[in-house]
Scaffold this active site. Structure first.
Site, PDB file in Angstrom:
ATOM      1  N   ARG A  72     -95.520 -21.447  32.220  1.00  0.00           N
ATOM      2  CA  ARG A  72     -94.684 -20.208  32.247  1.00  0.00           C
ATOM      3  C   ARG A  72     -93.604 -20.479  33.044  1.00  0.00           C
ATOM      4  O   ARG A  72     -92.540 -19.937  32.534  1.00  0.00           O
ATOM      5  CB  ARG A  72     -95.579 -19.168  33.133  1.00  0.00           C
ATOM      6  CG  ARG A  72     -96.520 -18.566  32.115  1.00  0.00           C
ATOM      7  CD  ARG A  72     -97.208 -17.679  33.013  1.00  0.00           C
ATOM      8  NE  ARG A  72     -96.900 -16.400  33.545  1.00  0.00           N
ATOM      9  CZ  ARG A  72     -97.342 -15.304  34.174  1.00  0.00           C
ATOM     10  NH1 ARG A  72     -98.652 -15.405  34.706  1.00  0.00           N
ATOM     11  NH2 ARG A  72     -96.622 -14.484  34.834  1.00  0.00           N
ATOM     12  N   ASP A 105     -90.362 -13.905  37.328  1.00  0.00           N
ATOM     13  CA  ASP A 105     -89.425 -14.531  36.882  1.00  0.00           C
ATOM     14  C   ASP A 105     -88.194 -14.330  37.659  1.00  0.00           C
ATOM     15  O   ASP A 105     -88.097 -13.436  38.516  1.00  0.00           O
ATOM     16  CB  ASP A 105     -89.410 -14.258  35.292  1.00  0.00           C
ATOM     17  CG  ASP A 105     -88.714 -12.899  35.128  1.00  0.00           C
ATOM     18  OD1 ASP A 105     -89.349 -12.045  34.186  1.00  0.00           O
ATOM     19  OD2 ASP A 105     -87.840 -12.356  35.505  1.00  0.00           O
ATOM     20  N   HIS A 120     -94.880  -8.916  43.442  1.00  0.00           N
ATOM     21  CA  HIS A 120     -96.169  -9.619  42.914  1.00  0.00           C
ATOM     22  C   HIS A 120     -95.561 -11.154  42.855  1.00  0.00           C
ATOM     23  O   HIS A 120     -96.172 -11.962  42.341  1.00  0.00           O
ATOM     24  CB  HIS A 120     -96.621  -9.434  41.208  1.00  0.00           C
ATOM     25  CG  HIS A 120     -97.045  -8.025  41.409  1.00  0.00           C
ATOM     26  ND1 HIS A 120     -96.945  -7.195  40.072  1.00  0.00           N
ATOM     27  CD2 HIS A 120     -97.511  -7.244  42.244  1.00  0.00           C
ATOM     28  CE1 HIS A 120     -97.565  -6.312  40.286  1.00  0.00           C
ATOM     29  NE2 HIS A 120     -97.947  -6.109  41.406  1.00  0.00           N
TER      30      HIS A 120
HETATM   31  C1  BV8 Z   1    -103.594  -4.983  45.970  1.00  0.00           C
HETATM   32  C2  BV8 Z   1     -98.398 -11.865  39.194  1.00  0.00           C
HETATM   33  C3  BV8 Z   1    -104.455  -4.505  48.229  1.00  0.00           C
HETATM   34  C4  BV8 Z   1     -99.450 -12.927  38.568  1.00  0.00           C
HETATM   35  C5  BV8 Z   1     -99.698  -9.703  38.719  1.00  0.00           C
HETATM   36  C6  BV8 Z   1    -105.630   0.834  43.832  1.00  0.00           C
HETATM   37  C7  BV8 Z   1    -104.550   0.656  44.933  1.00  0.00           C
HETATM   38  C8  BV8 Z   1    -104.623  -0.670  45.311  1.00  0.00           C
HETATM   39  C9  BV8 Z   1    -105.164  -1.779  44.479  1.00  0.00           C
HETATM   40  C10 BV8 Z   1    -105.758  -1.435  43.400  1.00  0.00           C
HETATM   41  C11 BV8 Z   1    -105.930   0.022  42.874  1.00  0.00           C
HETATM   42  N1  BV8 Z   1    -106.545  -0.084  41.801  1.00  0.00           N
HETATM   43  C12 BV8 Z   1    -106.941  -1.396  41.619  1.00  0.00           C
HETATM   44  C13 BV8 Z   1    -106.463  -2.076  42.316  1.00  0.00           C
HETATM   45  C14 BV8 Z   1    -106.529  -3.737  42.197  1.00  0.00           C
HETATM   46  C15 BV8 Z   1    -105.423  -4.479  41.331  1.00  0.00           C
HETATM   47  C16 BV8 Z   1    -105.113  -3.440  40.087  1.00  0.00           C
HETATM   48  O1  BV8 Z   1    -104.003  -2.931  40.228  1.00  0.00           O
HETATM   49  N2  BV8 Z   1    -105.785  -3.758  39.236  1.00  0.00           N
HETATM   50  C17 BV8 Z   1    -105.643  -3.063  37.954  1.00  0.00           C
HETATM   51  C18 BV8 Z   1    -105.652  -3.975  36.928  1.00  0.00           C
HETATM   52  C19 BV8 Z   1    -106.236  -1.888  37.711  1.00  0.00           C
HETATM   53  N3  BV8 Z   1    -104.258  -4.469  42.099  1.00  0.00           N
HETATM   54  C20 BV8 Z   1    -104.107  -5.616  42.978  1.00  0.00           C
HETATM   55  O2  BV8 Z   1    -105.242  -6.346  43.144  1.00  0.00           O
HETATM   56  C21 BV8 Z   1    -103.050  -5.858  43.807  1.00  0.00           C
HETATM   57  N4  BV8 Z   1    -103.509  -5.911  45.026  1.00  0.00           N
HETATM   58  O3  BV8 Z   1    -103.808  -4.042  45.740  1.00  0.00           O
HETATM   59  O4  BV8 Z   1    -103.894  -5.503  47.319  1.00  0.00           O
HETATM   60  C22 BV8 Z   1    -103.547  -3.456  48.553  1.00  0.00           C
HETATM   61  C23 BV8 Z   1    -103.375  -2.133  48.455  1.00  0.00           C
HETATM   62  C24 BV8 Z   1    -102.646  -1.178  48.809  1.00  0.00           C
HETATM   63  C25 BV8 Z   1    -101.288  -1.532  49.148  1.00  0.00           C
HETATM   64  C26 BV8 Z   1    -101.087  -2.937  49.169  1.00  0.00           C
HETATM   65  C27 BV8 Z   1    -102.261  -3.765  48.800  1.00  0.00           C
HETATM   66  C28 BV8 Z   1    -102.132  -7.050  43.369  1.00  0.00           C
HETATM   67  C29 BV8 Z   1    -101.708  -6.775  41.839  1.00  0.00           C
HETATM   68  C30 BV8 Z   1    -100.823  -8.169  41.419  1.00  0.00           C
HETATM   69  C31 BV8 Z   1    -101.394  -8.748  40.228  1.00  0.00           C
HETATM   70  N5  BV8 Z   1    -100.382  -9.766  39.834  1.00  0.00           N
HETATM   71  N6  BV8 Z   1     -98.632 -10.525  38.472  1.00  0.00           N
HETATM   72  C32 BV8 Z   1     -98.907 -13.344  37.384  1.00  0.00           C
HETATM   73  O5  BV8 Z   1     -97.964 -12.751  36.754  1.00  0.00           O
HETATM   74  O6  BV8 Z   1     -99.858 -14.069  36.830  1.00  0.00           O
HETATM   75  S1  BV8 Z   1     -99.707  -8.293  37.941  1.00  0.00           S
HETATM   76  C33 BV8 Z   1     -98.952  -8.491  36.300  1.00  0.00           C
HETATM   77  O7  BV8 Z   1     -99.031  -7.215  35.897  1.00  0.00           O
HETATM   78  C34 BV8 Z   1     -97.593  -8.920  36.405  1.00  0.00           C
HETATM   79  O8  BV8 Z   1     -96.847  -8.796  37.718  1.00  0.00           O
HETATM   80  C35 BV8 Z   1     -96.873  -7.557  35.640  1.00  0.00           C
HETATM   81  O9  BV8 Z   1     -95.672  -7.454  36.037  1.00  0.00           O
HETATM   82  C36 BV8 Z   1     -97.974  -6.725  35.990  1.00  0.00           C
HETATM   83  C37 BV8 Z   1     -97.818  -5.161  35.480  1.00  0.00           C
HETATM   84  O10 BV8 Z   1     -97.665  -5.289  34.011  1.00  0.00           O
HETATM   85  P1  BV8 Z   1     -96.435  -4.713  33.310  1.00  0.00           P
HETATM   86  O11 BV8 Z   1     -95.380  -5.353  34.190  1.00  0.00           O
HETATM   87  O12 BV8 Z   1     -96.559  -3.302  33.419  1.00  0.00           O
HETATM   88  O13 BV8 Z   1     -96.656  -5.674  32.031  1.00  0.00           O
HETATM   89  P2  BV8 Z   1     -97.586  -4.827  30.717  1.00  0.00           P
HETATM   90  O14 BV8 Z   1     -97.679  -6.242  30.062  1.00  0.00           O
HETATM   91  O15 BV8 Z   1     -98.759  -4.353  31.329  1.00  0.00           O
HETATM   92  O16 BV8 Z   1     -96.607  -3.926  30.170  1.00  0.00           O
HETATM   93  C38 BV8 Z   1     -95.360  -4.345  29.607  1.00  0.00           C
HETATM   94  C39 BV8 Z   1     -94.656  -3.023  29.366  1.00  0.00           C
HETATM   95  O17 BV8 Z   1     -93.384  -3.237  28.955  1.00  0.00           O
HETATM   96  C40 BV8 Z   1     -95.261  -2.245  28.163  1.00  0.00           C
HETATM   97  O18 BV8 Z   1     -95.483  -0.790  28.509  1.00  0.00           O
HETATM   98  C41 BV8 Z   1     -94.529  -2.299  27.036  1.00  0.00           C
HETATM   99  O19 BV8 Z   1     -94.511  -1.170  26.060  1.00  0.00           O
HETATM  100  C42 BV8 Z   1     -93.096  -2.500  27.623  1.00  0.00           C
HETATM  101  N7  BV8 Z   1     -92.172  -3.222  26.975  1.00  0.00           N
HETATM  102  C43 BV8 Z   1     -92.275  -3.939  25.936  1.00  0.00           C
HETATM  103  N8  BV8 Z   1     -90.952  -4.544  25.467  1.00  0.00           N
HETATM  104  C44 BV8 Z   1     -90.236  -3.553  26.114  1.00  0.00           C
HETATM  105  C45 BV8 Z   1     -90.731  -3.049  27.048  1.00  0.00           C
HETATM  106  N9  BV8 Z   1     -90.179  -1.896  27.810  1.00  0.00           N
HETATM  107  C46 BV8 Z   1     -89.081  -2.045  27.660  1.00  0.00           C
HETATM  108  N10 BV8 Z   1     -88.062  -2.971  27.130  1.00  0.00           N
HETATM  109  C47 BV8 Z   1     -88.554  -3.617  26.293  1.00  0.00           C
HETATM  110  N11 BV8 Z   1     -88.001  -4.427  25.208  1.00  0.00           N
END
Ligand code: BV8
Ligand code: ZN
Length: 252
Positions: A72, A105, A120
């Protein structure tokens, strides 16, 4: 073909004094970086991106996960900021505009923007998985993906060097979420660009922004988990919508 900026968006952007832009993987899609939930490309196709981005995956098969992140890094190094990144840099040059991104990135920075926070982490901030010391030595970036690469070892303690990203279940970098909350609650306009709105706590920011009185506009070609709880959803790609908006604002 000229892109028409929706009047709600143009009015909100013209009258805004302070703007915060929240970006996700879709912001970098038109640069050629696969979004987070698109099927992982190549070797990692059969793996769920979320399953890979966890400490458990790292512990279970360090060389496999390190190879994935090295690929990546290589991929991001090969692509360039797109017109959306460049439009935000143009806008930030003449306005009080802050960027809080989920993206690991460095395309916002390479377009000339200052980024308030990478909630992140960053692909290019590797650190020791043992003593947490930053690892600044050059990392060989391969021309094609390798299934397994043994990560470098920390010169200080011999621990394995890990990617500088936040995995699921890990805390965000100290203060990063709070700085994003401060930014959105101090803004008149919050743009949510290119995120599916599924990862917390970042996905809570648009709601927090609205609670703070900001108008919240989504820019995404698809509907998302957030679409119904915002003021306006502009179904357009970032590299089309943002330049059109910045041009319509008369920004050079
Ligand atoms: C944490 C790095 C405690 C790694 C990533 C409630 C509260 C707190 C936590 C949780 C909670 N519920 C669940 C949790 C736990 C978890 C979580 O959220 N799980 C999810 C799956 C339910 N969260 C965590 O563990 C986080 N830590 O909470 O610690 C805490 C609590 C409170 C306060 C502080 C701390 C840590 C999460 C970090 C995970 N790491 N990335 C890596 O990259 O390998 S997350 C990963 O997903 C990426 O960073 C990415 O950015 C992120 C989100 O995805 P999106 O960016 O939205 O990308 P996606 O592909 O999903 O969507 C793309 C979108 O673009 C689409 O909608 C598409 O339509 C659109 N698109 C496409 N083309 C275009 C476009 N838009 C515009 N123009 C275009 N041309
Ligand atoms: Zn170490």
């Amino acid at each position: 073909m000229e892109t028409t900026v929706p009047s709600f968006v143009l009015d909100a952007a013209s009258s805004a004094k302070r703007i915060t832009v929240l970006t996700g993987a879709g912001m970098s899609a038109e640069s050629g970086v696969p979004t987070f939930r698109d099927a992982q490309t190549g070797l990692w196709e059969q793996f769920d991106s979320e399953a890979l981005a966890t400490p458990q995956a790292w512990d279970a098969d360090t060389d496999f996960v390190w190879a994935c992140y090295v690929w990546r890094m290589a991929l991001v190094r090969r692509v360039s900021p797109n017109a959306g990144h460049i439009a935000l840099a143009r806008w930030q040059a003449v306005s009080d505009l802050r960027i809080a991104t989920q993206n690991v990135d460095d395309l916002h920075e390479r377009a000339g923007s200052e980024v308030l926070t990478h909630v992140h982490g960053s692909l290019f901030a590797s650190r020791c998985s043992g003593c947490e010391a930053p690892y600044d030595a050059e990392i060989d970036l391969p021309d094609e993906p390798f299934e397994r690469i043994t990560p470098p070892v920390c010169p200080g303690c011999g621990g394995a060097v890990r990617p500088g990203v936040v995995w699921f279940g890990e805390n965000l970098p100290e203060g990063s979420f709070d700085s994003a909350v401060d930014a959105v609650t101090d803004s008149d306009l919050v743009l949510v660009v290119g995120t599916s709105g599924m990862v917390y706590p970042f996905a809570a920011l648009p709601e927090i922004a609205r609670g703070g009185g900001a108008r919240v506009v989504e820019i995404n070609p698809n509907e998302t988990a957030l679409s119904r709880s915002l003021d306006f959803s502009w179904q357009e790609g970032a590299a089309i919508a943002l330049p059109a908006l910045v041009d319509a604002l008369g920004i050079p």
